[in-house]
Enzyme design. Sequence first.
Site, PDB file in Angstrom:
ATOM      1  N   ASP A  13       0.679  -0.852  -0.025  1.00  0.00           N
ATOM      2  CA  ASP A  13       0.020   0.125  -0.297  1.00  0.00           C
ATOM      3  C   ASP A  13       0.911   1.535   0.181  1.00  0.00           C
ATOM      4  O   ASP A  13       0.384   2.643   0.132  1.00  0.00           O
ATOM      5  CB  ASP A  13      -1.197  -0.443   1.490  1.00  0.00           C
ATOM      6  CG  ASP A  13      -1.838  -1.039   1.337  1.00  0.00           C
ATOM      7  OD1 ASP A  13      -2.094  -1.724   0.469  1.00  0.00           O
ATOM      8  OD2 ASP A  13      -2.037  -1.475   2.237  1.00  0.00           O
ATOM      9  N   GLY A  40      -3.751  -4.477  -4.438  1.00  0.00           N
ATOM     10  CA  GLY A  40      -4.809  -3.408  -4.800  1.00  0.00           C
ATOM     11  C   GLY A  40      -3.719  -2.447  -5.805  1.00  0.00           C
ATOM     12  O   GLY A  40      -3.446  -2.019  -4.711  1.00  0.00           O
ATOM     13  N   GLN A 223       2.299  -6.615  -2.424  1.00  0.00           N
ATOM     14  CA  GLN A 223       2.680  -6.138  -1.414  1.00  0.00           C
ATOM     15  C   GLN A 223       3.708  -5.746  -1.273  1.00  0.00           C
ATOM     16  O   GLN A 223       4.235  -4.646  -2.100  1.00  0.00           O
ATOM     17  CB  GLN A 223       2.924  -7.667  -1.155  1.00  0.00           C
ATOM     18  CG  GLN A 223       1.221  -8.303  -0.994  1.00  0.00           C
ATOM     19  CD  GLN A 223       1.005  -8.832  -2.464  1.00  0.00           C
ATOM     20  OE1 GLN A 223       1.955  -9.833  -2.721  1.00  0.00           O
ATOM     21  NE2 GLN A 223      -0.165  -9.063  -2.777  1.00  0.00           N
ATOM     22  N   THR A 238       2.840 -12.463   3.409  1.00  0.00           N
ATOM     23  CA  THR A 238       2.585 -13.055   2.526  1.00  0.00           C
ATOM     24  C   THR A 238       2.520 -14.543   1.908  1.00  0.00           C
ATOM     25  O   THR A 238       4.071 -15.039   3.072  1.00  0.00           O
ATOM     26  CB  THR A 238       1.924 -12.169   1.357  1.00  0.00           C
ATOM     27  OG1 THR A 238       0.798 -12.914   1.024  1.00  0.00           O
ATOM     28  CG2 THR A 238       3.368 -12.208   0.673  1.00  0.00           C
ATOM     29  N   SER A 414       0.455  13.903  -4.839  1.00  0.00           N
ATOM     30  CA  SER A 414      -0.741  13.636  -4.930  1.00  0.00           C
ATOM     31  C   SER A 414      -0.776  12.676  -5.837  1.00  0.00           C
ATOM     32  O   SER A 414       0.621  11.441  -7.218  1.00  0.00           O
ATOM     33  CB  SER A 414      -1.537  14.516  -5.510  1.00  0.00           C
ATOM     34  OG  SER A 414      -1.775  14.280  -7.061  1.00  0.00           O
TER      35      SER A 414
HETATM   36  P1  IMP Z   1      -2.698 -12.896   2.204  1.00  0.00           P
HETATM   37  O1  IMP Z   1      -1.426 -12.526   1.216  1.00  0.00           O
HETATM   38  O2  IMP Z   1      -3.919 -13.087   1.445  1.00  0.00           O
HETATM   39  O3  IMP Z   1      -1.798 -14.651   2.182  1.00  0.00           O
HETATM   40  O4  IMP Z   1      -2.099 -12.170   3.567  1.00  0.00           O
HETATM   41  C1  IMP Z   1      -1.036 -12.050   4.782  1.00  0.00           C
HETATM   42  C2  IMP Z   1      -0.832 -10.348   4.755  1.00  0.00           C
HETATM   43  O5  IMP Z   1      -0.612  -9.773   3.922  1.00  0.00           O
HETATM   44  C3  IMP Z   1      -2.078 -10.046   5.759  1.00  0.00           C
HETATM   45  O6  IMP Z   1      -1.628  -8.939   6.600  1.00  0.00           O
HETATM   46  C4  IMP Z   1      -2.638  -9.350   4.717  1.00  0.00           C
HETATM   47  O7  IMP Z   1      -3.487  -8.080   4.636  1.00  0.00           O
HETATM   48  C5  IMP Z   1      -1.029  -8.268   4.160  1.00  0.00           C
HETATM   49  N1  IMP Z   1      -1.414  -8.105   2.540  1.00  0.00           N
HETATM   50  C6  IMP Z   1      -1.854  -9.125   1.329  1.00  0.00           C
HETATM   51  N2  IMP Z   1      -2.003  -8.051   0.340  1.00  0.00           N
HETATM   52  C7  IMP Z   1      -1.508  -7.089   0.942  1.00  0.00           C
HETATM   53  C8  IMP Z   1      -1.433  -5.788  -0.451  1.00  0.00           C
HETATM   54  O8  IMP Z   1      -1.532  -5.677  -1.742  1.00  0.00           O
HETATM   55  N3  IMP Z   1      -1.257  -4.695   0.289  1.00  0.00           N
HETATM   56  C9  IMP Z   1      -1.306  -4.618   2.135  1.00  0.00           C
HETATM   57  N4  IMP Z   1      -1.481  -5.702   3.044  1.00  0.00           N
HETATM   58  C10 IMP Z   1      -0.900  -6.944   2.187  1.00  0.00           C
END
Ligand code: IMP
Length: 429
Positions: A13, A40, A223, A238, A414
């Site tokens: 993020d 995302g 991520q 993750t 921005s």
């Molecule tokens: P998973 O990837 O769904 O297994 O989640 C494992 C960890 O990674 C959790 O803490 C999620 O919130 C984090 N996570 C997974 N994808 C994202 C991302 O795109 N942005 C931020 N955190 C993520």
Amino acid sequence: MANVTVIGAQWGDEGKGKIVDWLAERADVVVRFQGGHNAGHTLVVGNNTYKLSLLPSGIVRGTLSVIGNGVVLDPWHFKEEVAKLAGQGVTITPDNLHIAETCPLILPFHRDLDGLREDASGSGKIGTTRRGIGPAYEDKVGRRAIRLCDLAHLGELEPQIDRLCAHHDALRAGFGEPPIDRARLMDDLAGIAPFILPYAKPVWVTLNEARRRGDRILFEGAQGVLLDIDHGTYPFVTSSNTIAGTAAGGSGLGPSAAGFVLGIVKAYTTRVGAGPFPTELEDETGERLGTRGHEFGTVTGRKRRCGWFDSVLVRQSAAVSGITGIALTKLDVLDGFDEVRICTGYRIGDRTYDYLPPHAADQARVEPIYETMDGWHESTQGARSWAQLPAQAIKYIRRIEELIQCPVALVSTSPEREDTILVRDPFAD
Ligand code: IMP
């Protein structure tokens, strides 16, 4: 050859979507190489906002986009995301999107298992996105995954399904869940196959040809390094390697293809999900960062935890990922603070650390050592040159560079793509 690999250098993020979009305009190919639809990425193009989870950001501009073998692919989500973007006028065809034939599939019971485990974990929850990412990677390394290419061989799938179900039925029984409905699974796979198979390609060929032509390849990480399965805050991570080195293995190109490694770094720190966060602010200042920074997850809508900039973590990310330069994002969120803090080390009792100790218990108990700087009251929002930044904001950036031992290549001020200060063009290196 000037390729660029973009990765998040914190807990995800960091604002990768905008930077990738900014770079994608000049790339010939954009490649996702790990993760899945847990990502995302938000792109603001003119009056339109696009939210992508699985598709490479280049697709919005019609740039050739590739989903590499390192990605875990939910075919039903893929269909939905294609339809959603079609509704926004983005055309996705097998000509502009290639998916690795060897991608392991995320199946409905992976999502179930992710949720069941989280629900059963009480305070040990990881806080996953519940999209089945972890269970799908487990089946990949367990050598029992169904891969995209298997959909072209449905008649030969039964022995694989047997193996997979034997494993999962035992796990499901442990949660009091019924066995997998195999007939339904086969029907679902047969139903989605005609939609997704036209996109299936040997992407290692696509990419090696692109490389030979001298095309510019942009690798889009998902991520962040602190969520890396090896280098992150394990077990609160993750299930993939999020470091830049994965760009090669997750796409089918050699290690020299990564090119300029651009680490995306937010001017403060956020995290979604559980796990250690040394500089977390559970007070008004944290609330203020979250409100000003609109810190809600793109995928799950969860409120992000917020805190001061942690130079120890970013220095570590830069080192393990070989970051060439950083893009500093969301500087404007710090506008108006009387003072800003940067974490420069940790303390546990009498012992100090200049890195994050590996044990989860130590990570939970480290106390941050802060350096305090004067803030700035002028707005940095929309600045497009150093001259438009207040002197104190420049001082803050320079101090970050010094502490993380890595130069700033871009500053984003921005969500608008043009609101960017370019210091060093990653594609020109
Ligand atoms: P998973 O990837 O769904 O297994 O989640 C494992 C960890 O990674 C959790 O803490 C999620 O919130 C984090 N996570 C997974 N994808 C994202 C991302 O795109 N942005 C931020 N955190 C993520």
